[in-house]
Design a protein around this motif. Structure first.
Motif, short mmCIF file in Angstrom:
data_model
loop_
_atom_site.label_atom_id
_atom_site.label_comp_id
_atom_site.label_asym_id
_atom_site.label_seq_id
_atom_site.Cartn_x
_atom_site.Cartn_y
_atom_site.Cartn_z
N ASN A 181 1.90 -4.89 107.04
CA ASN A 181 1.99 -3.48 106.68
C ASN A 181 2.93 -3.31 105.50
O ASN A 181 3.97 -3.97 105.41
N GLY A 182 2.55 -2.41 104.59
CA GLY A 182 3.38 -2.12 103.43
C GLY A 182 2.99 -2.91 102.20
O GLY A 182 3.49 -2.62 101.11
N GLY A 183 2.10 -3.88 102.33
CA GLY A 183 1.66 -4.65 101.16
C GLY A 183 1.03 -3.73 100.13
O GLY A 183 0.32 -2.78 100.47
N ARG A 184 1.33 -3.99 98.85
CA ARG A 184 0.84 -3.15 97.76
C ARG A 184 -0.42 -3.75 97.13
O ARG A 184 -0.48 -4.95 96.87
N LEU A 185 -1.37 -2.88 96.85
CA LEU A 185 -2.61 -3.29 96.19
C LEU A 185 -2.29 -3.79 94.78
O LEU A 185 -1.51 -3.21 94.06
N PHE A 186 -2.93 -4.90 94.40
CA PHE A 186 -2.83 -5.37 93.00
C PHE A 186 -4.16 -5.93 92.58
O PHE A 186 -5.06 -6.10 93.38
N ALA A 241 1.12 2.97 88.25
CA ALA A 241 1.80 4.17 88.72
C ALA A 241 1.27 4.65 90.06
O ALA A 241 1.96 5.36 90.79
N VAL A 242 0.04 4.26 90.42
CA VAL A 242 -0.55 4.65 91.70
C VAL A 242 -0.16 3.59 92.73
O VAL A 242 -0.56 2.43 92.62
N ASP A 243 0.62 3.99 93.73
CA ASP A 243 1.13 3.05 94.73
C ASP A 243 0.21 3.06 95.95
O ASP A 243 0.30 3.94 96.81
N VAL A 244 -0.69 2.07 96.01
CA VAL A 244 -1.62 1.95 97.13
C VAL A 244 -1.08 0.87 98.06
O VAL A 244 -0.87 -0.27 97.65
N ARG A 245 -0.86 1.26 99.32
CA ARG A 245 -0.30 0.33 100.32
C ARG A 245 -1.23 0.23 101.52
O ARG A 245 -2.04 1.11 101.78
N VAL A 246 -1.05 -0.84 102.27
CA VAL A 246 -1.79 -1.02 103.52
C VAL A 246 -0.88 -0.64 104.68
O VAL A 246 0.33 -0.89 104.65
N GLY A 247 -1.48 -0.01 105.67
CA GLY A 247 -0.74 0.36 106.88
C GLY A 247 -1.67 0.29 108.08
O GLY A 247 -2.89 0.21 107.94
N THR A 248 -1.07 0.33 109.26
CA THR A 248 -1.82 0.30 110.50
C THR A 248 -1.75 1.66 111.17
O THR A 248 -0.66 2.22 111.33
N ILE A 249 -2.91 2.19 111.53
CA ILE A 249 -2.95 3.48 112.23
C ILE A 249 -2.35 3.29 113.62
O ILE A 249 -2.80 2.44 114.39
N VAL A 250 -1.31 4.07 113.92
CA VAL A 250 -0.64 3.98 115.23
C VAL A 250 -0.99 5.18 116.12
O VAL A 250 -0.75 5.14 117.33
N ALA A 251 -1.54 6.25 115.53
CA ALA A 251 -1.99 7.40 116.32
C ALA A 251 -3.07 8.13 115.53
O ALA A 251 -3.02 8.19 114.30
N ALA A 252 -4.05 8.65 116.26
CA ALA A 252 -5.13 9.45 115.66
C ALA A 252 -5.41 10.61 116.60
O ALA A 252 -5.59 10.41 117.81
N GLU A 253 -5.40 11.82 116.06
CA GLU A 253 -5.60 13.02 116.87
C GLU A 253 -6.66 13.90 116.22
O GLU A 253 -6.79 13.92 115.00
N THR A 279 -1.44 8.95 112.03
CA THR A 279 -0.08 8.47 111.82
C THR A 279 -0.22 6.99 111.49
O THR A 279 -0.83 6.23 112.26
N ILE A 280 0.32 6.60 110.33
CA ILE A 280 0.10 5.25 109.80
C ILE A 280 1.44 4.57 109.56
O ILE A 280 2.33 5.14 108.91
N ASP A 281 1.59 3.35 110.07
CA ASP A 281 2.82 2.56 109.89
C ASP A 281 2.67 1.68 108.65
O ASP A 281 1.83 0.78 108.62
N PHE A 282 3.50 1.96 107.64
CA PHE A 282 3.48 1.20 106.39
C PHE A 282 4.61 0.17 106.31
O PHE A 282 4.95 -0.28 105.22
N GLY A 283 5.19 -0.19 107.43
CA GLY A 283 6.24 -1.20 107.42
C GLY A 283 7.61 -0.61 107.15
O GLY A 283 7.75 0.59 106.90
N PRO A 284 8.64 -1.46 107.17
CA PRO A 284 10.03 -0.97 107.12
C PRO A 284 10.42 -0.26 105.82
O PRO A 284 11.21 0.68 105.85
N ALA A 285 9.87 -0.64 104.69
CA ALA A 285 10.30 -0.04 103.42
C ALA A 285 9.81 1.41 103.28
O ALA A 285 10.50 2.25 102.71
N ILE A 286 8.63 1.70 103.79
CA ILE A 286 8.03 3.03 103.65
C ILE A 286 8.08 3.81 104.95
O ILE A 286 8.26 5.02 104.96
N GLY A 287 7.92 3.11 106.06
CA GLY A 287 7.96 3.76 107.37
C GLY A 287 6.62 4.34 107.78
O GLY A 287 5.57 3.97 107.25
#
Length: 123
Positions: A118-123, A22-34, A47-55
């Motif tokens: 980006n967007g890969g889910r932890l398993f 039930a816990v959806d852990v995904r990988v993303g790339t940081i595209v901005a940090a402020e 701001t993290i890019d999780f790929g096309p499915a999550i954005g």
């Protein structure tokens, strides 16, 4: 319910595999940090890019001890993407960026040891 940051804390009670799923852990790339000077505890706005499915999603992260904004961009991180958004001051944090405490309790980010899509889910 918050997990303990104490490495000597006993393990949490057992859960079923469905609870883990039930816990959806995904990988993303940081595209901005402020900087996030309004935060009560030192933090950055990510701001993290999780790929096309999550954005692209935003996260407040208390990671100022080990990281600077300039070195965060391009870094892959893991985050829980299916918690409800959380208002932190005037900022809406949409995902929970994950980390482990170092010996002093300061956050060290979780990241894959090699680049993954980006967007890969932890398993």
């Amino acid at each position: 319910m918050h997990a303990s940051h104490d490495p000597a804390a006993p393990p949490a009670p057992p859960i079923g595999f469905d609870d883990f799923l039930a816990v959806d852990v995904r990988v993303g790339t940081i595209v901005a940090a402020e900087p996030f000077p309004e935060a009560r505890k030192p933090a950055f706005k990510l701001t993290i890019d999780f790929g096309p499915a999550i954005g692209t999603k935003r996260s407040s992260a208390q990671i100022t001890e080990h990281y600077g904004c300039d070195e965060l961009v391009g870094r892959q991180v893991a985050a829980v993407v299916n918690f409800p958004p959380r208002q932190i001051g005037k900022f809406m944090s949409q995902v929970l960026t994950l980390g482990f405490p170092d010996a002093d309790g300061k956050v060290v980010l979780v990241q894959p040891s090699v680049a993954v899509p980006n967007g890969g889910r932890l398993f």
